[in-house]
Design a protein around this motif. Sequence first.
Motif, PDB file in Angstrom:
ATOM      1  N   SER A 157       0.879  -1.164   0.000  1.00 28.54           N
ATOM      2  CA  SER A 157       0.000   0.000   0.000  1.00 28.54           C
ATOM      3  C   SER A 157       0.916   1.212   0.000  1.00 28.54           C
ATOM      4  CB  SER A 157      -0.898  -0.001   1.237  1.00 28.54           C
ATOM      5  OG  SER A 157      -1.687   1.159   1.291  1.00 28.54           O
ATOM      6  N   SER A 158       0.727   2.118  -0.972  1.00 33.21           N
ATOM      7  CA  SER A 158       1.708   3.183  -1.199  1.00 33.21           C
ATOM      8  C   SER A 158       1.089   4.577  -1.086  1.00 33.21           C
ATOM      9  CB  SER A 158       2.336   3.023  -2.590  1.00 33.21           C
ATOM     10  OG  SER A 158       2.946   1.760  -2.719  1.00 33.21           O
ATOM     11  N   VAL A 159       1.897   5.548  -0.614  1.00 32.16           N
ATOM     12  CA  VAL A 159       1.404   6.920  -0.420  1.00 32.16           C
ATOM     13  C   VAL A 159       1.951   7.904  -1.459  1.00 32.16           C
ATOM     14  CG1 VAL A 159       1.140   6.515   2.058  1.00 32.16           C
ATOM     15  CG2 VAL A 159       3.230   7.618   1.203  1.00 32.16           C
ATOM     16  N   GLY A 160       2.946   7.521  -2.230  1.00 28.08           N
ATOM     17  CA  GLY A 160       3.405   8.347  -3.341  1.00 28.08           C
ATOM     18  C   GLY A 160       4.381   9.451  -3.010  1.00 28.08           C
ATOM     19  N   SER A 379      -2.699  -4.764  12.019  1.00 28.34           N
ATOM     20  CA  SER A 379      -2.206  -4.009  10.861  1.00 28.34           C
ATOM     21  C   SER A 379      -3.105  -4.216   9.641  1.00 28.34           C
ATOM     22  CB  SER A 379      -0.764  -4.410  10.543  1.00 28.34           C
ATOM     23  OG  SER A 379       0.126  -3.907  11.535  1.00 28.34           O
ATOM     24  N   ALA A 380      -3.616  -5.428   9.475  1.00 28.09           N
ATOM     25  CA  ALA A 380      -4.544  -5.677   8.366  1.00 28.09           C
ATOM     26  C   ALA A 380      -5.801  -4.831   8.509  1.00 28.09           C
ATOM     27  CB  ALA A 380      -4.910  -7.163   8.316  1.00 28.09           C
ATOM     28  N   GLU A 381      -6.268  -4.652   9.734  1.00 20.74           N
ATOM     29  CA  GLU A 381      -7.455  -3.813   9.980  1.00 20.74           C
ATOM     30  C   GLU A 381      -7.194  -2.379   9.560  1.00 20.74           C
ATOM     31  OE1 GLU A 381     -10.283  -2.203  13.658  1.00 20.74           O
ATOM     32  OE2 GLU A 381      -8.711  -3.675  14.067  1.00 20.74           O
ATOM     33  N   GLY A 384      -7.305  -1.914   5.935  1.00 20.16           N
ATOM     34  CA  GLY A 384      -8.586  -2.235   5.308  1.00 20.16           C
ATOM     35  C   GLY A 384      -8.505  -3.530   4.515  1.00 20.16           C
ATOM     36  N   TRP A 385      -7.535  -4.393   4.868  1.00 22.19           N
ATOM     37  CA  TRP A 385      -7.280  -5.632   4.147  1.00 22.19           C
ATOM     38  C   TRP A 385      -7.593  -6.865   4.984  1.00 22.19           C
ATOM     39  CZ3 TRP A 385      -1.784  -4.856   1.534  1.00 22.19           C
ATOM     40  CH2 TRP A 385      -1.851  -3.791   0.616  1.00 22.19           C
ATOM     41  N   GLY A 390      -3.280 -11.138   7.080  1.00 24.16           N
ATOM     42  CA  GLY A 390      -3.246 -11.056   8.538  1.00 24.16           C
ATOM     43  C   GLY A 390      -3.734 -12.287   9.258  1.00 24.16           C
ATOM     44  N   ALA A 391      -4.302 -13.238   8.543  1.00 21.44           N
ATOM     45  CA  ALA A 391      -4.817 -14.472   9.136  1.00 21.44           C
ATOM     46  C   ALA A 391      -4.776 -15.570   8.079  1.00 21.44           C
ATOM     47  CB  ALA A 391      -6.239 -14.269   9.652  1.00 21.44           C
TER      48      ALA A 391
END
Length: 428
Positions: A157-160, A379-381, A384-385, A390-391
């Motif tokens: 997941s990237s912010v640029g 961290s997955a929460e 939003g993944w 995460g499991a």
Amino acid sequence: MKQGFAALAALVLAQVMTPGAALAETVYVRAGRLVDTEKGAVLPARLIRVDDGRVVSVTADGPVPQGATVVDWSAYTVLPGLIDMHVHLADLEQSENVAEPLLHAPMEIAYIGARNARRTLLAGFTSVHDVGCFRAFADVELRNAINRGDVIGPRMSSVGAYVTIPGGGGEVTGFAPDVKVPDDMRAGVVTDAANTVEKVNYLFQHGVDSIKLIATGAVLAQGTEPGQQELTEEEMHAAVTTAASRGSWVTAHAHGAEGIKSAIRAGVKSIEHASLIDDEGIALAKAKGVFLDMDIYNGDFINDYGKAHGWPADMLRKNVDTTDAQREGFRKAVKAGVKLTFGTDAGVYPHGLNARQFKYMVRYGMTPMQAIQSATTVSAELLGWSKDVGALSPGHFGDMIAVSGDPLADITVLENVQHVMKGGDVVK
């Protein structure tokens, strides 16, 4: 003959477009022990079936179909792939030379990013939140290259770029004032709330997943102080509402207590570092459900390596000013029940050493299971993944790692991951 070719073409197209058709691949993983991060329990021998890259069943170990592909990790403890919520893959690692970012072309950064991504994945981190690079969108392109299969690396997941004030904690600083900084290193520089909306929209137009604000000064940016707020609450709120309009979210780099509280009031979803957080800030984060992402290993590396390699004195001083305070804040946040993710600031220290932070999280108040959950379900929460990573229950990607020993008895075994699988493919 023409009809034959047409039928063949139609069959090939159907196989490509229909999920699972003809191209289906099933892998069975024998786990000696399985860490169930959703239940917070360790299960005895399990058989994990992965179809087309996703888990479809987790059962007691038993027979598999004749000729099935089996990954035998029955001698290991198996966990979901780990998540690091604060990395800088598409950039140089920190050095004593403050002008170092100016010495490397974007083409070189691409190769450096590929190397860093590989090291991170092989260390057991199958997903990351990449929270910024000096060359704008280098992280976005690295993410795309990984998704295409051009290079191996974690899900990103990237912010640029960093959204920061001129000369702030997200700028390249510390050299002569007449030095011209390339435009792509200033893509996120903002001057007011309206400009913030413009820049945030620009970042989304070029493919970012979320937004990273630099709310306060930084330890490793010369001319800035960690305790000083830089972005205004109005500017941060403008970023949050703009991201929300695009179905996304915002995290804020914030060391100082007032900057942390201002960012939380502005509506950010998480705080990076939170070094000087006070009791009011902890209570506010708890009340608002805001995540704290605290890199409590990093201070020791900066102190030891930075001193040995001549890092600028003001960086070392700011690190001393924040390290112990951050760890005490972490201890209080754990006790208060604040949601704490696993974020390390990899890139300040060498990529691939991310798991060194686990023992610090245990030392400063977490149980080993809480530390593992911080790097998986929690961290997955935040990303939003939760349905994907995460499991290892059905529906999740077949992202998993295998380690010798018991991480619940000795969390440091996670520093030496023997095997890694991503999407059902063994990559280590």
